[in-house]
Design an enzyme around this catalytic site. Structure first.
Site, PDB file in Angstrom:
ATOM      1  N   LYS A   1       6.228   6.317  16.922  1.00 42.53           N
ATOM      2  CA  LYS A   1       4.803   6.643  16.897  1.00 42.53           C
ATOM      3  C   LYS A   1       3.966   5.397  16.663  1.00 42.53           C
ATOM      4  CE  LYS A   1       4.310   6.164  12.305  1.00 42.53           C
ATOM      5  NZ  LYS A   1       3.273   5.450  11.545  1.00 42.53           N
TER       6      LYS A   1
ATOM      7  N   ARG B   1      -2.537   0.689  10.458  1.00 41.67           N
ATOM      8  CA  ARG B   1      -2.403  -0.742  10.741  1.00 41.67           C
ATOM      9  C   ARG B   1      -2.031  -0.980  12.200  1.00 41.67           C
ATOM     10  NH1 ARG B   1       1.569  -1.726   5.721  1.00 41.67           N
ATOM     11  NH2 ARG B   1       2.125   0.369   6.376  1.00 41.67           N
TER      12      ARG B   1
ATOM     13  N   ARG C   1       6.794  -8.078  -6.102  1.00 36.02           N
ATOM     14  CA  ARG C   1       7.276  -9.454  -5.925  1.00 36.02           C
ATOM     15  C   ARG C   1       6.419 -10.451  -6.699  1.00 36.02           C
ATOM     16  NH1 ARG C   1       5.585 -13.096  -2.258  1.00 36.02           N
ATOM     17  NH2 ARG C   1       4.445 -11.481  -1.129  1.00 36.02           N
TER      18      ARG C   1
ATOM     19  N   SER D   1       0.815  -1.211   0.000  1.00 30.99           N
ATOM     20  CA  SER D   1       0.000   0.000   0.000  1.00 30.99           C
ATOM     21  C   SER D   1       0.855   1.270   0.000  1.00 30.99           C
ATOM     22  CB  SER D   1      -0.952   0.006   1.205  1.00 30.99           C
ATOM     23  OG  SER D   1      -0.221  -0.042   2.421  1.00 30.99           O
TER      24      SER D   1
END
Length: 380
Positions: free
Chosen positions: A239, A303, A80, A59
């Site tokens: 962070k 995420r 890949r 992403s």
């Protein structure tokens, strides 16, 4: 670069809301605050920018390739998997990682590292931090002489505790002044939708930072520069750890006071840690520190925030890893960061509690009340 330069000439955005490949207004895009496609087109057609390679078609790698292409650079991605490269090149989509996003017509992808790197004048690397070293041997053999190499990754290597720029330095055997890092409040999907943001490009060489920033800039993405590589990289790493903590308390059901306390004290931990390893404190108050911290902690697109939220809801660490479609770098960075903190005498109670939750030794509901390692009153 001055602020005035971003508000004049072809870089100035007109009315938002054009579809990626036509000139008809799109109300949904306008509502999202997307920058006008006409402004992007002017930049792509009128600028003379170099051929660049982006290694990694996840992403963030795909999004950054989009940023570069829409800033006028001739951009090619290394993927890949053949099916990902084919989809990007033929349909201008990467549906697995950027669903619903149209990619620039000029952006292509290949599984051939040699063809991707051939003639590249700048190389951007965006692979999972723990697999970086294993990818570098092949890159080193094909890397064009003298070109800048830019890390888009936010992590530290397990076992060595090295930052990604340090792994690049070791694995590629190039001069330190050729390496740069890019970091900031950069949630991939928002940027892919052309929602305006900024980043900082850092290198020990101000010339390298400036050269990279000039390419990594377009009407919706602005790159600033500094020479504090340590602070810029650790801001991006640390962070993520605080965002996991925020996700945990969010999953538990705690409110804004709890999260504000963790963000504020988390920034203090980030700054103490980074400064102890040679960073400038002002960097942690900038885009790579506070800016990235705010974006990552408050967004469901993060995420690391998502991984923390699953932990707070009672999922075990192994279950969280299985549910995540992409790498949450914060999970992999907790242990090496705590090792570095201990070696440098830095207390990181919030990060330590995240480690305890990951290990299953601390109930997620108990992470918020323990913002220090002692009950004795302390100065803020």
């Amino acid at each position: 670069m001055s602020d005035a330069s971003a508000a004049s000439g072809p870089d100035r955005a007109a009315a938002p809301g054009l579809r990626p490949h036509d000139d008809h207004p799109d109300p949904a895009a306008a509502a999202r605050g997307a920058v006008d496609t006409a402004a992007i087109r002017v930049v792509m057609q009128s600028t003379d920018k170099p051929r660049v390679a982006v290694i990694g078609a996840g992403s963030w790698g795909t999004t950054f390739a989009k940023v570069l292409a829409e800033g006028g650079a001739s951009t090619v991605l290394w993927a890949r998997r053949p099916e990902v490269a084919r989809e990007i090149t033929e349909t201008k989509r990467n549906s697995e990682y950027l669903p619903g996003i149209n990619l620039p017509r000029t952006l292509t992808a290949s599984t051939s590292l040699a063809s991707v790197l051939d003639g590249a004048e700048q190389v951007y690397v965006s692979v999972p931090s723990q697999t970086l070293r294993s990818n570098l041997a092949a890159i080193r053999e094909l890397l064009p002489a003298g070109v800048p190499v830019v890390s888009l990754m936010k992590g530290v290597e397990k076992g060595t505790g090295l930052r990604m720029s340090e792994v690049l330095l070791e694995g590629l055997g190039i001069d330190q002044d050729r390496i740069a890092v890019a970091s900031g409040p950069n949630l991939a999907l928002e940027i892919a939708r052309r929602q305006p943001t900024a980043a900082v490009v850092s290198s020990s060489s101000a010339d390298t930072a400036s050269a990279v920033a000039a390419v990594a800039t377009n009407p919706y993405f602005r790159s600033f520069i500094n020479t504090d590589v340590i602070g810029t990289e650790f801001g991006g790493v640390l962070k993520n750890l605080i965002a996991v903590a925020i996700g945990i308390v969010d999953g538990v059901g705690y409110g804004e006071n709890t999260k504000a306390s963790i963000i504020t004290r988390g920034l203090a931990e980030m700054t103490d840690f980074a400064v102890s390893l040679g960073a400038q404190p002002s960097t942690l108050s900038g885009l790579a520190g506070l800016g990235d911290l705010i974006a990552t902690c408050q967004s469901p697109l993060s995420r690391n925030n998502t991984a923390g939220r699953l932990l707070g809801q009672g999922y075990r660490f192994d279950e969280v890893v299985r549910q995540m479609n992409q790498t949450a770098e914060g999970l992999a960075s907790v242990a090496p960061i705590l090792e570095l903190a201990a070696a440098n005498g830095v207390d990181m109670p919030i990060v330590g509690q995240v480690a305890e939750v990951l290990a299953g030794r601390l109930d997620p509901r108990n992470i918020a009340p323990h913002l220090t390692e002692t009950d004795e009153p302390q100065g803020e």
